[in-house]
Design a protein around this motif. Structure first.
Motif, PDB file in Angstrom:
ATOM      1  N   LYS A  23       0.832  -1.215   0.000  1.00 19.43           N
ATOM      2  CA  LYS A  23       0.000   0.000   0.000  1.00 19.43           C
ATOM      3  C   LYS A  23       0.861   1.258   0.000  1.00 19.43           C
ATOM      4  O   LYS A  23       0.484   2.275  -0.577  1.00 19.43           O
ATOM      5  CB  LYS A  23      -0.930   0.000   1.216  1.00 19.43           C
ATOM      6  N   SER A  27       0.557   3.302  -5.993  1.00 17.52           N
ATOM      7  CA  SER A  27      -0.555   4.265  -6.021  1.00 17.52           C
ATOM      8  C   SER A  27      -1.873   3.496  -5.980  1.00 17.52           C
ATOM      9  O   SER A  27      -1.910   2.285  -6.225  1.00 17.52           O
ATOM     10  CB  SER A  27      -0.489   5.101  -7.299  1.00 17.52           C
ATOM     11  N   ASN A  28      -2.951   4.218  -5.702  1.00 15.69           N
ATOM     12  CA  ASN A  28      -4.269   3.578  -5.708  1.00 15.69           C
ATOM     13  C   ASN A  28      -4.558   2.946  -7.067  1.00 15.69           C
ATOM     14  O   ASN A  28      -5.117   1.852  -7.138  1.00 15.69           O
ATOM     15  CB  ASN A  28      -5.362   4.583  -5.352  1.00 15.69           C
ATOM     16  N   GLN A  29      -4.187   3.629  -8.136  1.00 20.58           N
ATOM     17  CA  GLN A  29      -4.423   3.091  -9.480  1.00 20.58           C
ATOM     18  C   GLN A  29      -3.692   1.774  -9.678  1.00 20.58           C
ATOM     19  O   GLN A  29      -4.250   0.815 -10.198  1.00 20.58           O
ATOM     20  CB  GLN A  29      -4.005   4.113 -10.544  1.00 20.58           C
ATOM     21  N   ARG A  30      -2.441   1.721  -9.258  1.00 17.83           N
ATOM     22  CA  ARG A  30      -1.659   0.479  -9.394  1.00 17.83           C
ATOM     23  C   ARG A  30      -2.235  -0.630  -8.518  1.00 17.83           C
ATOM     24  O   ARG A  30      -2.228  -1.793  -8.899  1.00 17.83           O
ATOM     25  CB  ARG A  30      -0.194   0.726  -9.016  1.00 17.83           C
ATOM     26  N   LEU A  32      -5.412  -0.933  -7.703  1.00 16.74           N
ATOM     27  CA  LEU A  32      -6.639  -1.374  -8.377  1.00 16.74           C
ATOM     28  C   LEU A  32      -6.335  -2.348  -9.512  1.00 16.74           C
ATOM     29  O   LEU A  32      -7.101  -3.275  -9.764  1.00 16.74           O
ATOM     30  CB  LEU A  32      -7.412  -0.172  -8.917  1.00 16.74           C
ATOM     31  N   GLU A  33      -5.219  -2.151 -10.175  1.00 17.35           N
ATOM     32  CA  GLU A  33      -4.819  -3.018 -11.285  1.00 17.35           C
ATOM     33  C   GLU A  33      -4.420  -4.412 -10.815  1.00 17.35           C
ATOM     34  O   GLU A  33      -4.324  -5.328 -11.632  1.00 17.35           O
ATOM     35  CB  GLU A  33      -3.657  -2.385 -12.059  1.00 17.35           C
ATOM     36  N   ARG A  34      -4.214  -4.587  -9.519  1.00 15.68           N
ATOM     37  CA  ARG A  34      -3.784  -5.884  -8.986  1.00 15.68           C
ATOM     38  C   ARG A  34      -4.912  -6.896  -8.920  1.00 15.68           C
ATOM     39  O   ARG A  34      -4.679  -8.048  -8.604  1.00 15.68           O
ATOM     40  CB  ARG A  34      -3.155  -5.711  -7.616  1.00 15.68           C
ATOM     41  N   GLY A  42     -10.597   1.701  -4.476  1.00 14.49           N
ATOM     42  CA  GLY A  42     -11.305   2.712  -5.238  1.00 14.49           C
ATOM     43  C   GLY A  42     -12.257   3.548  -4.397  1.00 14.49           C
ATOM     44  O   GLY A  42     -12.642   4.636  -4.798  1.00 14.49           O
ATOM     45  N   SER A  45      -9.396   7.407  -0.367  1.00 12.70           N
ATOM     46  CA  SER A  45      -8.413   8.349  -0.908  1.00 12.70           C
ATOM     47  C   SER A  45      -7.009   7.748  -0.825  1.00 12.70           C
ATOM     48  O   SER A  45      -6.756   6.830  -0.047  1.00 12.70           O
ATOM     49  CB  SER A  45      -8.453   9.665  -0.121  1.00 12.70           C
ATOM     50  N   GLN A  46      -6.121   8.312  -1.619  1.00 13.27           N
ATOM     51  CA  GLN A  46      -4.714   7.885  -1.597  1.00 13.27           C
ATOM     52  C   GLN A  46      -4.152   8.035  -0.184  1.00 13.27           C
ATOM     53  O   GLN A  46      -3.444   7.163   0.309  1.00 13.27           O
ATOM     54  CB  GLN A  46      -3.910   8.739  -2.589  1.00 13.27           C
TER      55      GLN A  46
END
Length: 124
Positions: A23, A27-30, A32-34, A42, A45-46
């Motif tokens: 974590k 990043s949050n985006q990375r 989410l891609e997991r 999602g 917040s970051q």
């Protein structure tokens, strides 16, 4: 019994070091891609995700360092209590999102942390 407790603490420490480190590093985006296991990110917040990661890493260290050094050992059941609460919250988040398959790991980690709370608190 002491060896079994150390094994449980070690498992928890490794699990939360990996989870918290991930974590903190991504990043949050990375995250989410997991995959679906990290879909909850999602909704946060970051800053919240980084805070959770920081608490997981600090808690993991508090599970093993104080009893290993026999110094400030009250930190161990305190950290384990924090993990019980964190895993309770994680379970609620997954249930609210309808991710019933994802609640197994938080429940397991929460129960293991609860064991550490009680057995380490008895040792104080």
């Amino acid at each position: 019994m002491n060896i079994a407790l150390w094994v449980v603490q070690g498992i928890l420490a490794v699990a939360f070091l990996i989870a918290g480190g991930t974590k903190l590093a991504l990043s949050n985006q990375r995250l989410l891609e997991r995959g679906p296991a990290m879909a909850w990110v999602g909704d946060f917040s970051q800053r919240s995700v980084k805070t959770i990661g920081t608490l997981e890493v600090l808690g993991a260290l508090s599970l093993v360092i104080p009893p290993a050094l026999d110094f400030a050992t009250v930190l161990t059941p305190t950290a384990a209590t924090g993990f019980v609460l964190l895993m309770f919250g994680a379970t609620i988040v997954h249930l609210r999102r309808g991710e019933t398959v994802a609640i197994g790991l938080p429940i397991l980690l929460g129960v293991l942390a609860l064991v550490v709370v009680f057995l380490r608190a008895l040792a104080l």
